[in-house]
Structure formats: C-alpha cells, structure tokens
Design a protein around this motif. Structure first.
Motif, PDB file in Angstrom:
ATOM      1  N   LYS A 381      -0.759   8.432  20.576  1.00  0.00           N
ATOM      2  CA  LYS A 381      -0.192   9.213  19.480  1.00  0.00           C
ATOM      3  C   LYS A 381      -1.116  10.352  19.046  1.00  0.00           C
ATOM      4  O   LYS A 381      -0.664  11.430  18.630  1.00  0.00           O
ATOM      5  N   LEU A 382      -2.430  10.111  19.151  1.00  0.00           N
ATOM      6  CA  LEU A 382      -3.391  11.109  18.683  1.00  0.00           C
ATOM      7  C   LEU A 382      -3.625  12.237  19.695  1.00  0.00           C
ATOM      8  O   LEU A 382      -4.055  13.329  19.310  1.00  0.00           O
ATOM      9  N   VAL A 388      -4.038  20.225  19.923  1.00  0.00           N
ATOM     10  CA  VAL A 388      -3.816  21.393  19.059  1.00  0.00           C
ATOM     11  C   VAL A 388      -5.066  21.702  18.250  1.00  0.00           C
ATOM     12  O   VAL A 388      -5.492  22.874  18.148  1.00  0.00           O
ATOM     13  N   LEU A 389      -5.686  20.658  17.671  1.00  0.00           N
ATOM     14  CA  LEU A 389      -6.837  20.869  16.793  1.00  0.00           C
ATOM     15  C   LEU A 389      -8.111  21.203  17.566  1.00  0.00           C
ATOM     16  O   LEU A 389      -8.894  22.077  17.157  1.00  0.00           O
ATOM     17  N   TYR A 390      -8.340  20.488  18.677  1.00  0.00           N
ATOM     18  CA  TYR A 390      -9.564  20.689  19.456  1.00  0.00           C
ATOM     19  C   TYR A 390      -9.200  20.798  20.943  1.00  0.00           C
ATOM     20  O   TYR A 390      -9.208  19.784  21.664  1.00  0.00           O
ATOM     21  N   PRO A 391      -8.874  21.965  21.410  1.00  0.00           N
ATOM     22  CA  PRO A 391      -8.428  22.161  22.805  1.00  0.00           C
ATOM     23  C   PRO A 391      -9.483  21.781  23.848  1.00  0.00           C
ATOM     24  O   PRO A 391      -9.135  21.494  24.994  1.00  0.00           O
TER      25      PRO A 391
END
Length: 451
Positions: A381-382, A388-391
């Motif tokens: 799920k994460l 998106v937050l940390y490519p």
C-alpha cells in the motif's frame, strides 16, 4: 443516639428501595389467573407433556444433555406444582383439589410414558444422565426452593421474562420421572424409588417456595361468607399440608445427615489414608450401611497404620462406621470398572490440557502470521505513495522484530523499515521519511535502515 437512629433509617430506606418486591408487582388477579391456567392438564397440554417425556427419555437413553434440556423447556410440569403452593397461600381449597388432581395425573402419565418408552427402547444400559437422577442430595432441595422462589417472583412481576423455563431446567422435574419409568421398565426398584424420591422432594419444595412468595408479597386470601365452611376448608388444607410436609421433612433430614456423613468420610479418606507411595484407587461410602470401602494401590500399607487410621474415625464423627481397606491387584480388591473410569478420567484431563496448550500455540502462531500479512499488505500500500513523495526509493521492506538489550536482557518490540535508494538521501530526508513511516505504519518505535 440520634446518629444511630439516622443510620438505621438510612439502611432501612436503602433496603426498601432496592429489595421491595411490590415495586414491580403486576396486577395480582392476572398473576393468580396465569398460575390457575397452568394447573389444567387436558388436551394439548397433556399431549405436549407426553411428547416432552418421550424426548427426555430418549435424551437420557442416549446420554444427550442437549435433548434433555430441550425437553425440560417445553414441559408444562411446573403448573400444578406451583398451583398447590398458590392454593395454600390463598386459602383456596378448590384450587388445591384441582392442582393435586392435575399433579397426580401428570405424574401418572409421565411415568407410564417413560416406562413404555424404555420397554421398547433400542439402547439399554444405565447412562450417566440416568444415574444422576437416582440419588437426591441436599443441593437438590436448595435448587428446588430457590428455583421456586425465582419462579413465583417472576410470575408476579410486570415483565415476566424467561425465568420459568430456567426454573424448569434447574429443578429438573422431568428427568427423575423418566428415570422412574426406566426403573419400572428394567425391574430396578432402587432406581424407581430413588428417582421418585427426587421428584417428590423437588415438587414439595417448589410448592413451598410458591407459598412463601405468595405470603411475602401479601396476596389477597380467599374470603368466605360462611365462616363455618372457612374453618372446614382451613382444616382440610392444614391436614393436606401436614401429610405432605411430614414425609418431605423426614426425607430432607435424611438427605442432610447423609450429606454430612459423606463429607466427613471424604475428609477422613483425604487426611488419614493419604499414605506415601500409595494412591486411593476407588472409594465407596455407604451412609445406610455405615461403611467406608477404600481400594489402595501402590506400596502395601501395614496393618498397624490402617488400625491407627481406623481409631481416628470418631474424630470425624464417623462412630459405628466400618472401614474396609483393600490392597493389591487381585480381583477381590480392584473393581475393573473403577480402573477404567480412572484411566478415562486421566486421559480426558490430559487431552483437555493438551488441547488447551495447542489452542494457545495456534492462537500465537495465527497472531504472528497476521502481523506478517499486515506488514506485507502495508508495504504494498505504501509503495505508490513513496514513489510520488520520494522517487529515488527503489525497494521497501517492513518487518516486525524483537530487540534485546545486552546489558539488561530487556526485550522490546521494534518495527524495521529497510529502503534502497537510487540516490543516497540526506540526513534531513532520512528523518522525514522515518517520521512519515512511523506515523503511516502506526508504530511506536521504528528503525530506518537505508542502502
């Protein structure tokens, strides 16, 4: 002095507030009418009783507690018994005659039905549920008394509830009747008398409880215009009550003496016959014959030790009691059925213990497996959010682990998060990722490992 009076008044008010039966009392005429209706045994009521007796007999024959309870729930036996108690409380001789007539009819039909069933029953033998209904104890007296009180109080309240079926199950009126039928069918007079004895005791004390409840709740007694007839009716009622209660009191006294005797004998066996390297294999206590028979297994106990134990019988108020101690493994000393029963009991206890241990282990394993599943689902799920937050993150692994401190050996739970980056993150980014994961996973402690 005033303080004491105030305290007494406060206690009286408190007890009156919580223990006053008249608070929830229903219309008295409706309560009396509902008990009167239950007295009649004609048509459907009698057929229901017959079918219930067949059910209870079948349950006793196959040793099924569930079937016996079901039969007791549908049985209308309580009606005439409570009717007798109500008639005494209300001074109603006509109701007493109807109640006693119905009581005798229901008893006769019940025993006859059970006898017919057991004459043609496909399974024979004395099951444990049958044997349990042949020897009344002091506990049966108390159950009948308190059960009857609960029944009459429940019937007199506005919200009747489900008390009467519960009383029918607790007092167990039907099984003794079925066992009496079994005694007649098998020609075993001891079974018949013992079971009928239990039924009689239960019936008398339920009636007594109903009478006490009616008087405590101040039900209106029946008034007679003709005072001479009133005196005659009262004489008849008193005579019937005395004729019923005298044998009941005598039998109850016998039950009490037997109970105390058995308790003293068991205490004597536990305290005086507990020899080293020896075990009590079987014990039989007979109040009627004043005899205690014990079978010992293990190292042979000297006659002198048994004589010392025998001399202490008086200390346990077991005067005139004959102590028989059998030792060894010969046929005279050991009852094979006792050994079988003991082995089965030990096997059952050990099986129960093992089952409980296995249940605990299975529960722990299921809990651990569920945690692994939870973290696996959480990782999946994460992943989209982390992209998106940390490519720069390429892989994610979350696990639940135990951390042991070397100095104190204290164990603590910690969540491990292992992340791989295509580009090494800064210290500030690591802290942000750690705090975000900690909040997102809901972990108290989280250890972030980066590669």
């Amino acid at each position: 002095m005033k303080t004491d009076e105030r305290n007494k008044f406060a206690i009286k008010s408190f007890l009156g507030e919580y223990l006053d039966l008249r608070k929830d009392k229903d219309n008295e005429l409706e309560t009396v009418d509902s008990i009167r209706k239950g007295v009649e045994f004609k048509g459907a009521n009698l057929w229901i009783l017959i079918f219930a007796i067949f059910m209870a007999s079948l349950g006793l024959n196959v040793n099924s507690t569930a079937v016996i309870i079901g039969a007791m729930l549908i049985s209308p036996l309580m009606g005439p018994i409570m009717g007798v108690g109500l008639s005494v409380g209300l001074n109603d001789f006509e109701l007493m005659k109807r109640s006693l007539k119905s009581f005798l009819i229901t008893t006769a039909f019940s025993v006859t039905t059970a006898t017919i069933f057991f004459l043609f029953a496909p399974i024979a033998g004395s099951q444990s549920e049958l044997l349990a209904r042949t020897s009344p104890t002091i506990y049966d007296v108390f159950i009948a008394l308190f059960g009857g009180l609960a029944g009459v109080v429940a019937l007199s309240t506005k919200e009747k509830g489900n008390v009467i079926p519960g009383v029918a199950i607790a007092t167990a009126l039907m099984p003794p009747l079925c066992t009496a039928g079994y005694g007649l069918a098998s020609g075993n007079l001891i079974y018949f008398l013992g079971a009928f004895y239990l039924y009689f005791i239960n019936s008398v004390f339920i009636s007594l409880a109903t009478f006490l409840g009616v008087r405590v709740m101040h039900f209106q007694r029946k008034e007679f215009v003709d005072k001479t007839r009133e005196k005659t009716v009262r004489k008849y009622i008193v005579l019937i009550v005395i004729l019923t209660m005298c044998p009941a009191v005598y039998l109850t006294y016998g039950i009490i003496k037997s109970t105390f005797y058995e308790a003293a004998a068991n205490r004597f066996i536990n305290e005086q016959l507990g020899f080293d390297n020896t075990q009590v294999l079987d014990k039989k206590i007979s109040y009627e014959h004043k005899e205690v028979r014990v079978v010992l297994i293990g190292s042979e106990v000297p006659d002198a030790s048994i004589s010392i134990a025998r001399s202490k019988l008086k200390e346990y108020k077991l005067d005139d009691t004959k102590l028989i101690v059998l030792q060894g493994m010969n046929n005279e000393a050991v009852d094979v059925s006792s050994i079988r029963a003991m082995v089965m009991e030990d096997f059952y206890k050990n099986s129960e213990q093992r089952l409980q241990e296995q249940k605990v282990k299975i529960s722990q394993l299921e809990k651990t497996l569920e945690e692994y599943k939870t973290y696996d689902a959480m990782s999946r799920k994460l992943v989209p959010e982390l992209k998106v937050l940390y490519p720069s993150i390429t892989t994610l692994s979350i696990a639940h682990s135990l951390e042991v401190r070397i100095d104190s050996l204290k164990t603590d739970t910690v969540t491990l998060a292992v992340l791989k980056f295509s580009k090494r993150p800064s210290v500030a980014e690591k802290e942000k990722i750690s705090e975000w994961l900690k909040a997102r996973v809901g972990a108290k402690q989280l250890r972030l490992i980066t590669e």
